[in-house]
Design a protein around this motif. Structure first.
Motif: not given
Length: 83
Positions: A76-81
């Protein structure tokens, strides 16, 4: 099943990973997220926004409808930019 948490998901839950025995009836990523939200305030906080946290099953990005059958690791991970 091994669950791995990255970035602010890890910070909100308070651990980088854990091994859990999933209850019967969890068939998809969406089912797993609902179950995790019910495990305590820290999980509810980490997974409070539907569709915000990204998921990978055995290191392959997955949608909320993806089946859990046969998976050994869910990350699980936050959105990446990036740029």
């Amino acid at each position: 099943m091994k669950l791995v948490y990255f970035a602010w998901v890890r910070e909100r839950i308070g651990k980088a990973e854990e091994v859990v025995d999933l209850p019967a009836g969890l068939d998809t990523v969406a089912d797993l997220l609902r179950w995790l939200r019910g495990r305590g305030e820290e999980y509810a906080y980490a997974f409070e926004g539907d569709g915000v946290v990204r998921v990978a099953i055995d290191r392959i990005h997955a949608k909320s409808t993806a089946p859990l059958a046969g998976a050994s690791e869910i990350a699980f991970f936050p959105p990446m930019t990036g740029g």
